[in-house]
Motif scaffolding. Sequence first.
Motif, mmCIF file in Angstrom:
data_model
loop_
_atom_site.group_PDB
_atom_site.id
_atom_site.type_symbol
_atom_site.label_atom_id
_atom_site.label_comp_id
_atom_site.label_asym_id
_atom_site.label_seq_id
_atom_site.Cartn_x
_atom_site.Cartn_y
_atom_site.Cartn_z
ATOM 1 N N GLN A 126 124.868 33.722 -36.447
ATOM 2 C CA GLN A 126 125.119 34.299 -37.914
ATOM 3 C C GLN A 126 124.280 33.506 -38.832
ATOM 4 O O GLN A 126 123.842 34.133 -39.756
ATOM 5 N N GLU A 127 123.976 32.101 -38.740
ATOM 6 C CA GLU A 127 123.381 31.330 -39.599
ATOM 7 C C GLU A 127 121.873 31.811 -39.723
ATOM 8 O O GLU A 127 121.231 31.894 -40.749
ATOM 9 N N ALA A 128 121.502 31.920 -38.488
ATOM 10 C CA ALA A 128 120.050 32.323 -38.243
ATOM 11 C C ALA A 128 119.746 33.431 -38.703
ATOM 12 O O ALA A 128 118.625 33.765 -39.258
ATOM 13 N N GLN A 129 120.558 34.275 -38.539
ATOM 14 C CA GLN A 129 120.525 35.809 -39.091
ATOM 15 C C GLN A 129 120.476 35.838 -40.426
ATOM 16 O O GLN A 129 119.397 36.311 -41.323
ATOM 17 N N GLN A 130 121.260 34.893 -41.174
ATOM 18 C CA GLN A 130 121.127 35.111 -42.669
ATOM 19 C C GLN A 130 119.863 34.445 -43.081
ATOM 20 O O GLN A 130 119.392 34.795 -44.076
ATOM 21 N N ILE A 131 119.559 33.327 -42.579
ATOM 22 C CA ILE A 131 118.301 32.571 -42.845
ATOM 23 C C ILE A 131 117.085 33.505 -42.971
ATOM 24 O O ILE A 131 116.354 33.362 -43.893
ATOM 25 N N LEU A 132 116.777 34.205 -41.809
ATOM 26 C CA LEU A 132 115.675 35.096 -41.743
ATOM 27 C C LEU A 132 116.176 36.368 -42.287
ATOM 28 O O LEU A 132 115.138 37.362 -42.136
ATOM 29 N N ASN A 133 117.205 36.685 -42.871
ATOM 30 C CA ASN A 133 117.560 37.801 -43.503
ATOM 31 C C ASN A 133 117.230 39.086 -42.725
ATOM 32 O O ASN A 133 116.822 40.036 -43.096
ATOM 33 N N VAL A 134 117.804 39.182 -41.233
ATOM 34 C CA VAL A 134 118.008 40.174 -40.520
ATOM 35 C C VAL A 134 119.383 40.527 -40.048
ATOM 36 O O VAL A 134 120.308 39.522 -39.911
ATOM 37 N N SER A 135 119.524 41.863 -39.941
ATOM 38 C CA SER A 135 121.139 42.332 -39.574
ATOM 39 C C SER A 135 121.086 42.471 -38.078
ATOM 40 O O SER A 135 122.029 42.137 -37.376
ATOM 41 N N ASN A 136 120.114 42.686 -37.371
ATOM 42 C CA ASN A 136 120.006 43.018 -35.911
ATOM 43 C C ASN A 136 118.831 42.289 -35.340
ATOM 44 O O ASN A 136 118.022 41.845 -36.104
ATOM 45 N N VAL A 181 114.028 27.526 -41.285
ATOM 46 C CA VAL A 181 113.237 28.779 -40.839
ATOM 47 C C VAL A 181 112.919 28.815 -39.559
ATOM 48 O O VAL A 181 113.270 29.482 -38.777
ATOM 49 N N VAL A 182 112.297 27.771 -39.084
ATOM 50 C CA VAL A 182 112.075 27.490 -37.781
ATOM 51 C C VAL A 182 113.089 27.290 -36.846
ATOM 52 O O VAL A 182 112.899 28.072 -35.736
ATOM 53 N N ARG A 183 114.052 26.552 -37.170
ATOM 54 C CA ARG A 183 115.389 26.419 -36.366
ATOM 55 C C ARG A 183 116.004 27.914 -36.079
ATOM 56 O O ARG A 183 116.414 28.382 -34.911
ATOM 57 N N ALA A 184 115.821 28.464 -37.243
ATOM 58 C CA ALA A 184 116.462 30.022 -37.200
ATOM 59 C C ALA A 184 115.729 30.872 -36.270
ATOM 60 O O ALA A 184 116.408 31.699 -35.477
ATOM 61 N N LYS A 185 114.414 30.844 -36.353
ATOM 62 C CA LYS A 185 113.436 31.693 -35.452
ATOM 63 C C LYS A 185 113.604 31.064 -33.974
ATOM 64 O O LYS A 185 113.877 31.762 -33.135
ATOM 65 N N GLU A 186 113.735 29.876 -33.701
ATOM 66 C CA GLU A 186 114.193 29.489 -32.272
ATOM 67 C C GLU A 186 115.501 30.020 -31.935
ATOM 68 O O GLU A 186 115.639 30.241 -30.627
ATOM 69 N N ARG A 187 116.646 29.937 -32.776
ATOM 70 C CA ARG A 187 117.764 30.557 -32.266
ATOM 71 C C ARG A 187 117.841 31.783 -32.049
ATOM 72 O O ARG A 187 118.321 32.331 -30.905
ATOM 73 N N LEU A 188 117.118 32.699 -32.881
ATOM 74 C CA LEU A 188 116.957 33.922 -32.568
ATOM 75 C C LEU A 188 116.251 34.498 -31.349
ATOM 76 O O LEU A 188 116.611 35.265 -30.514
ATOM 77 N N ASP A 189 114.986 33.519 -31.163
ATOM 78 C CA ASP A 189 114.505 33.776 -29.918
ATOM 79 C C ASP A 189 115.248 33.793 -28.653
ATOM 80 O O ASP A 189 115.079 34.341 -27.669
ATOM 81 N N GLU A 190 116.077 32.277 -28.704
ATOM 82 C CA GLU A 190 116.960 32.074 -27.674
ATOM 83 C C GLU A 190 117.941 33.089 -27.407
ATOM 84 O O GLU A 190 118.127 33.671 -26.162
ATOM 85 N N GLU A 191 118.357 33.691 -28.303
ATOM 86 C CA GLU A 191 119.501 34.956 -28.184
ATOM 87 C C GLU A 191 118.806 36.198 -27.608
ATOM 88 O O GLU A 191 119.304 36.750 -26.861
ATOM 89 N N LEU A 192 117.537 36.399 -27.863
ATOM 90 C CA LEU A 192 116.763 37.570 -27.577
ATOM 91 C C LEU A 192 116.487 37.333 -26.123
ATOM 92 O O LEU A 192 116.676 38.279 -24.980
#
Length: 126
Positions: free
Chosen positions: A58-68, A99-110
């Motif tokens: 959730q925090e990663a999505q908020q940082i990168l401003n993405v809902s899905n 921003v980098v950590r948020a991207k890493e987290r979302l990439d891991e979730e993908l």
Amino acid sequence: MAKYLAQIILVGAQVVGRAFMRALRQEFAASRAAADARGHSERPQSAAASRIIGISLQEAQQILNVSNLNPEEIQKNYEHLFKVNDKSVGGSFYLQSKVVRAKERLDEELRIQAKDEKEKGWKAET
């Protein structure tokens, strides 16, 4: 007179002590309930990724401003925020690292989602 004053102080201290203990128990119960809710809202792999990377989904999505979890939108927002927060243009290294950590987290979730879909595909074939 002093005896009554001592009794009043003693009773008052007991009342305050009981109220404090009751509030403390309620806080522990609420904290435990919140921890349980956080633990059950994410799949085990996703929760592990949150602990390893140090940022929740959730925090990663908020940082990168993405809902899905749309890879194109994530990449677009990542590139924009990374450039805006570059230290050479007056940005913040701290924000850039978030921003980098948020991207890493979302990439891991993908990656986790792709793995789950692949496993479901194998189970459906058998």
